[in-house]
Design an enzyme around this catalytic site. Structure first.
Site, short mmCIF file in Angstrom:
data_model
loop_
_atom_site.label_atom_id
_atom_site.label_comp_id
_atom_site.label_asym_id
_atom_site.label_seq_id
_atom_site.Cartn_x
_atom_site.Cartn_y
_atom_site.Cartn_z
N ASN A 1 2.42 -5.18 -3.27
CA ASN A 1 1.02 -5.49 -2.97
C ASN A 1 0.24 -4.20 -2.71
O ASN A 1 0.74 -3.29 -2.04
CB ASN A 1 0.99 -6.36 -1.69
CG ASN A 1 -0.35 -7.00 -1.41
OD1 ASN A 1 -0.89 -7.71 -2.26
ND2 ASN A 1 -0.89 -6.79 -0.22
N HIS B 1 -10.19 -6.62 -1.78
CA HIS B 1 -11.23 -6.48 -0.76
C HIS B 1 -12.43 -5.81 -1.45
O HIS B 1 -12.34 -4.66 -1.87
CB HIS B 1 -10.75 -5.58 0.39
CG HIS B 1 -9.65 -6.20 1.19
ND1 HIS B 1 -9.87 -7.28 2.02
CD2 HIS B 1 -8.34 -5.90 1.28
CE1 HIS B 1 -8.72 -7.61 2.61
NE2 HIS B 1 -7.77 -6.79 2.17
N GLU C 1 0.80 -1.24 0.00
CA GLU C 1 0.00 0.00 0.00
C GLU C 1 0.83 1.28 0.00
O GLU C 1 0.52 2.22 0.74
CB GLU C 1 -0.95 0.01 1.21
CG GLU C 1 -1.93 -1.14 1.19
CD GLU C 1 -2.91 -1.11 2.38
OE1 GLU C 1 -2.75 -0.29 3.29
OE2 GLU C 1 -3.85 -1.93 2.37
N GLU D 1 -5.80 -10.89 -0.98
CA GLU D 1 -6.58 -10.68 0.25
C GLU D 1 -8.07 -10.66 -0.03
O GLU D 1 -8.82 -9.87 0.55
CB GLU D 1 -6.18 -9.35 0.91
CG GLU D 1 -4.69 -9.22 1.16
CD GLU D 1 -4.27 -7.96 1.92
OE1 GLU D 1 -5.16 -7.28 2.49
OE2 GLU D 1 -3.07 -7.68 1.95
N ASP E 1 -11.90 -10.76 -0.14
CA ASP E 1 -13.13 -11.00 0.61
C ASP E 1 -14.22 -10.14 -0.03
O ASP E 1 -13.92 -9.19 -0.75
CB ASP E 1 -13.00 -10.78 2.13
CG ASP E 1 -12.33 -9.49 2.55
OD1 ASP E 1 -12.35 -8.53 1.77
OD2 ASP E 1 -11.82 -9.43 3.68
C1 XIL Z 1 -5.78 -6.42 8.68
C2 XIL Z 1 -5.93 -7.64 9.59
O1 XIL Z 1 -6.81 -8.53 9.00
C3 XIL Z 1 -6.41 -7.25 10.95
O2 XIL Z 1 -6.35 -8.35 11.85
C4 XIL Z 1 -5.60 -6.09 11.52
O3 XIL Z 1 -6.16 -5.65 12.72
C5 XIL Z 1 -5.56 -4.94 10.53
O4 XIL Z 1 -5.02 -5.42 9.30
N1 XIL Z 1 -4.84 -4.72 3.95
C6 XIL Z 1 -3.77 -5.46 4.36
C7 XIL Z 1 -3.87 -6.33 5.54
O5 XIL Z 1 -2.73 -5.49 3.66
O6 XIL Z 1 -2.66 -6.48 6.22
C8 XIL Z 1 -4.95 -5.85 6.49
O7 XIL Z 1 -5.10 -6.83 7.51
C9 XIL Z 1 -6.25 -5.63 5.74
C10 XIL Z 1 -6.06 -4.57 4.67
#
Ligand code: XIL
Length: 339
Positions: A182, A218, A117, A247, A249
């Site tokens: 990423n 996401h 990020e 990641e 979801d």
């Molecule tokens: C999130 C985790 O799932 C949580 O447990 C934590 O509190 C905050 O981070 N992008 C990312 C991840 O790259 O590392 C993040 O993970 C979600 C968003």
């Protein structure tokens, strides 16, 4: 095909959690265990206990482990964010962190999200203002390049020189590990993915050791522009880098007990199906990972103040949801089920 899930070490002792994970996935990634606040709690000390536990679990079950993440602006310890360090000190701290963590897992973690990020969504094309960017004042890239005649001109290679340096350090610590950049909201063709594309192309042209790009995926709005995602995967893989969906979801509106509607669960399934097909129809898109796997443990609840949830493939009782079947069908259509 690699099918992964983000995993919390504290949950491994839960029988259904461990059983579902090993039955359904061939890759895992620590959800938080490799972030600075966990792995580097004091300036002079590292704590690998949680990530080592996950690695041990992965190797006993013949699963690959991805590393996440070496450089991020969040989940950093106070000694780092509240300390006052010169640029030179921060540079030395970052180099030591990357080399120590990657070195600890040399030959064991097969792929790393080196930088997470780093691009800013509010200022398209620009890097986020972080301690790492700001520390990187005096670093010159090894050879300058000017990608000519392209609409995706790298704005200023100097700007992201700190990212280049992180990739070089990680490569020095494990020359076999696959190194990824990423990011979030860079899945489609958009100003952010344009900027990342320009950087990755510049890195490839100058031999900076980058092997892949991770798209977080996401999804919170129950709609995806699959054609744009597919075109984006096409252009990145054409640079010779792999793509991992890292990641995924699909957050749904939920009632106070965390339940989503029947219709939404089916819309969600369709999105999982479309993304799985879009990824695996490109030979260079080699992994899909979800951010957790059971709705019992998902960051979406706290992230959305409990207004959203039910984002993953299995429900809170580890029962497969329509999304699970949809993803599986899409994999079968690509000939990819079974390990
Ligand atoms: C999130 C985790 O799932 C949580 O447990 C934590 O509190 C905050 O981070 N992008 C990312 C991840 O790259 O590392 C993040 O993970 C979600 C968003």
């Amino acid at each position: 095909m690699l099918i992964g899930a983000a995993v919390r070490s504290a949950q491994l002792s839960e029988t259904a959690y461990a059983a579902t994970l090993t039955r359904e996935f061939n890759m895992l990634e620590p959800e938080d265990a490799l972030k600075w606040e966990v792995v580097h709690p004091e300036r002079q000390s590292f704590d690998f206990s949680q990530a080592d536990q996950l690695l041990d679990f992965a190797s006993r079950h013949n699963m690959k482990m991805r590393g996440h993440t070496l450089v991020w602006h969040r989940q950093n310890p106070k000694w780092l964010t509240e300390g006052s360090y010169s640029s030179a000190e921060l540079t030395q701290i970052l180099e030591q962190h990357i080399k120590t963590v990657v070195g600890h897992y040399r030959g064991k973690i097969f792929a790393w999200d080196v930088v997470n990020e780093a691009f800013d969504e509010l200022h398209p094309g620009e890097l986020r203002n972080t301690i790492w960017r700001n520390a990187a004042t005096n670093y010159e890239p090894r050879a300058s390049s000017k990608p000519s005649g392209s609409e995706f001109e790298a704005k200023s290679p100097q700007l992201y020189s700190y990212i280049e340096r992180c990739f070089r350090w990680a490569h020095e610590a494990d020359s076999q590990a696959l190194l990824f950049y990423n990011d979030a909201e860079a899945e489609t063709l958009n100003p952010k993915s344009d900027a990342i594309y320009a950087m990755v192309r510049d890195f490839r042209q100058r031999g900076v050791p980058i092997d892949g790009v991770g798209f977080q995926m996401h999804i919170a709005k129950l709609q995806v522009d699959v054609a744009s995602i597919s075109a984006n995967i096409t252009r990145f893989t054409a640079l010779g880098v792999r793509v991992h969906i890292t990641e995924m979801d699909v957050a749904l509106p939920v009632d106070p007990s965390g339940n989503a509607s029947f219709e939404d669960l089916h819309r969600q399934a369709d999105i999982y199906r479309q993304i799985t097909s879009a990824c695996f129809s490109h030979p260079g898109c080699t992994a899909i990972q979800t951010w957790g796997f059971t709705d019992k443990y998902s960051w979406i609840g706290s992230h959305s103040k409990k207004t959203q949830g039910a984002a993953l493939l299995f429900d809170r009782n580890y029962q497969p949801k329509p999304a699970y079947q949809a993803l599986r069908n899409a994999l079968e259509a690509q000939g990819g089920v079974g390990r």
